[in-house]
Scaffold this motif. Sequence first.
Motif, short mmCIF file in Angstrom:
data_model
loop_
_atom_site.label_atom_id
_atom_site.label_comp_id
_atom_site.label_asym_id
_atom_site.label_seq_id
_atom_site.Cartn_x
_atom_site.Cartn_y
_atom_site.Cartn_z
N GLU A 52 -8.61 4.36 -4.38
CA GLU A 52 -8.62 4.47 -5.61
C GLU A 52 -6.88 4.94 -5.51
OE1 GLU A 52 -9.95 3.34 -7.97
OE2 GLU A 52 -11.70 2.77 -6.83
N LEU A 53 -6.26 5.13 -6.86
CA LEU A 53 -5.13 5.79 -7.05
C LEU A 53 -5.19 7.25 -6.47
CD1 LEU A 53 -2.19 5.85 -7.68
CD2 LEU A 53 -2.86 6.35 -10.01
N HIS A 54 -6.23 7.99 -6.97
CA HIS A 54 -6.31 9.39 -6.36
C HIS A 54 -6.40 9.66 -5.14
CE1 HIS A 54 -10.58 10.06 -5.91
NE2 HIS A 54 -10.38 9.05 -6.79
N GLU A 55 -7.03 8.76 -4.26
CA GLU A 55 -7.15 8.78 -2.89
C GLU A 55 -5.89 8.38 -2.14
OE1 GLU A 55 -11.73 7.44 -2.02
OE2 GLU A 55 -10.34 5.87 -2.65
N ALA A 56 -5.12 7.56 -2.67
CA ALA A 56 -3.81 7.31 -2.02
C ALA A 56 -2.92 8.42 -2.32
CB ALA A 56 -3.11 6.02 -2.87
N GLU A 57 -2.89 9.11 -3.46
CA GLU A 57 -1.99 10.22 -3.77
C GLU A 57 -2.33 11.40 -2.73
OE1 GLU A 57 -1.38 9.64 -8.51
OE2 GLU A 57 -2.92 10.99 -7.65
N ALA A 58 -3.76 11.77 -2.64
CA ALA A 58 -4.28 12.65 -1.86
C ALA A 58 -3.82 12.56 -0.44
CB ALA A 58 -5.87 12.66 -1.93
N MET A 59 -3.61 11.25 0.27
CA MET A 59 -3.49 11.05 1.40
C MET A 59 -1.94 11.35 1.68
SD MET A 59 -5.24 7.62 2.89
CE MET A 59 -4.48 7.54 4.44
N LEU A 60 -1.26 11.11 0.67
CA LEU A 60 0.29 11.32 0.57
C LEU A 60 0.76 12.70 0.65
CD1 LEU A 60 1.57 8.45 -1.95
CD2 LEU A 60 2.13 8.56 0.76
N LYS A 61 -0.13 13.64 0.16
CA LYS A 61 0.07 14.99 -0.07
C LYS A 61 -0.55 15.74 1.32
CE LYS A 61 -0.34 14.86 -5.00
NZ LYS A 61 -1.09 15.20 -6.39
N GLN A 62 -1.29 15.02 1.87
CA GLN A 62 -1.91 15.55 3.38
C GLN A 62 -0.82 15.72 4.26
OE1 GLN A 62 -5.17 13.36 4.77
NE2 GLN A 62 -6.40 13.77 2.88
N GLY A 63 0.33 14.85 4.25
CA GLY A 63 1.27 14.89 5.12
C GLY A 63 0.91 13.93 6.45
N ASN A 64 2.09 13.73 7.43
CA ASN A 64 1.69 13.04 8.55
C ASN A 64 1.20 11.67 8.13
OD1 ASN A 64 1.65 12.58 11.17
ND2 ASN A 64 -0.41 13.16 11.49
N CYS A 65 1.53 11.03 7.01
CA CYS A 65 1.19 9.86 6.51
C CYS A 65 2.16 8.59 6.89
CB CYS A 65 0.64 9.75 5.06
SG CYS A 65 -0.07 8.52 4.48
N VAL A 66 1.68 7.63 7.70
CA VAL A 66 2.33 6.57 8.02
C VAL A 66 2.01 5.34 6.78
CG1 VAL A 66 2.71 4.57 9.69
CG2 VAL A 66 2.29 7.16 10.54
N VAL A 67 3.07 5.09 5.98
CA VAL A 67 2.83 4.12 4.94
C VAL A 67 3.84 2.86 5.11
CG1 VAL A 67 3.18 3.97 2.44
CG2 VAL A 67 2.56 6.15 3.51
N TYR A 68 3.11 1.77 4.65
CA TYR A 68 3.71 0.47 4.56
C TYR A 68 3.43 -0.15 2.91
CZ TYR A 68 5.70 -4.31 4.73
OH TYR A 68 6.36 -5.03 4.41
N SER A 69 4.56 -0.47 2.22
CA SER A 69 4.29 -1.04 0.84
C SER A 69 5.22 -2.43 0.99
CB SER A 69 4.96 -0.20 -0.05
OG SER A 69 6.47 0.00 0.37
N ASN A 70 4.41 -3.32 0.16
CA ASN A 70 4.97 -4.69 0.32
C ASN A 70 5.87 -4.73 -0.74
OD1 ASN A 70 3.39 -4.70 -1.76
ND2 ASN A 70 2.93 -6.82 -1.63
N ALA A 71 6.15 -3.75 -1.50
CA ALA A 71 6.90 -3.86 -2.89
C ALA A 71 7.59 -2.46 -3.13
CB ALA A 71 6.29 -4.49 -4.19
N GLU A 72 8.80 -2.49 -3.87
CA GLU A 72 9.41 -1.16 -4.28
C GLU A 72 8.70 -0.65 -5.52
OE1 GLU A 72 13.74 -1.50 -3.70
OE2 GLU A 72 13.58 -2.60 -1.77
N ASN A 73 8.04 -1.01 -6.14
CA ASN A 73 7.17 -0.60 -7.26
C ASN A 73 6.73 0.66 -6.94
OD1 ASN A 73 7.11 -3.69 -7.27
ND2 ASN A 73 6.47 -3.39 -9.38
N PHE A 74 6.43 0.98 -5.72
CA PHE A 74 5.77 2.30 -5.30
C PHE A 74 6.58 3.40 -5.10
CE2 PHE A 74 2.68 -1.18 -3.85
CZ PHE A 74 1.63 -0.77 -4.65
N VAL A 75 8.10 3.21 -5.28
CA VAL A 75 9.00 4.47 -5.19
C VAL A 75 8.66 5.76 -6.00
CG1 VAL A 75 11.26 4.90 -5.71
CG2 VAL A 75 10.85 2.96 -4.47
#
Length: 388
Positions: A52-75
């Motif tokens: 869910e969106l809130h889970e993705a936000e939580a993972m980003l806020k934890q730090g040490n997160c490796v992210v791949y996105s397929n589009a720049e809409n997520f900037v």
Amino acid sequence: MELKTEENRMALLNDSFVSEVLLETLSKLQIPTYAQGGLKEKLAGRNIPLLELHEAEAMLKQGNCVVYSNAENFVPLLTSNWNDGGKVEAIKVFKNKFLFRKMLLEFYPDFYFKQIKLSDADVFKPVNGRKLILKPSVGFLSLGVKQFSSENEFKQSMVEAVGEISKYRTAFDSSILDESFFLIEDKVEGGEFACDAYFDENGSAVVLGIYCHAFRDENDFRDVVYYTGKKTVEEQLPLVRDFLEKLSRKIALKRFPIHFEFRVDSNGSLIPMEVNPMRFGGFGLADLPFYCFGINPYEYFLENKKPDWTKILGESNGNYHAFVLGRMEGVETPDVDKFKKTFGKLSAFVPLDYKKFPVFCTAYPESGDLNEILKYVYYDFSSYNSTV
């Protein structure tokens, strides 16, 4: 799903184009994935752990997160939530072509560039006879990219550029495509290329693919044909590695994917055009190394793997593999099957939503004859209008 704090890898997917190679990789590696909009329902049966969106936000806020996105809409999502100031700053610099040019000024002191507001375009006076490129400071898919060498040509280029961007305004967020500011810069004479790479856990660059961007003539800036092969990689790999080492000196990055475009001038020097953060080549361009060399760029990045280019090139059959976009030029309703039949050997063929994007398909042909690849830059796409 229950969020596991030990998870440190995540994918962000937009439904603009979702590579089948990428989806299979996310399923195989069980990468937690946030799928935007209606894409979540489409992926329900793909054995991919969905966030869910809130889970993705939580993972980003934890730090040490490796992210791949397929589009720049997520900037916006990344810059607002990621607990990694260095990567957030890198995204902001890379997404703004003017800031990117300023960062590299030390390495290219003689390269002319200037940013102007759309509202100030009427007062800009170019030096007549100097070949310049106009592009949106925040852009995508070569939309709004024009060449000019006089004041009259500049005025006409501005009209055409704003028109192109406005036409596809609803398809892309303003963080991806925007006409508020334009960059004017020297035109670099020479071949154009693109590269997919990432910076590993030590900040060293890992090259995953290099592609030649073919054009019809010097006034052609369209995304129609990219190709790669043994010769392409062998010739450009040393230049690419040298530039990425310079880039790492200006902005330290770890576990960070990029897609960058460059030209090689008459002196054999690499001149970067732009760096796109957090993704590889768009609309499926990044799949090209998979079909040509067996390199799955998504798996290599997520698993922190490095290709052995000496071994890979030594085993290559020397054929060219290409990425060809069917353009909506003079086309209202495309005859996709008719266009598909123009290809010989195909590794893959993917129809696209032509009502939303300026292209109706991506094709991945293979040929030992480069001319069979290059002929598509000369195609009259209006001949692929459906008669039904």
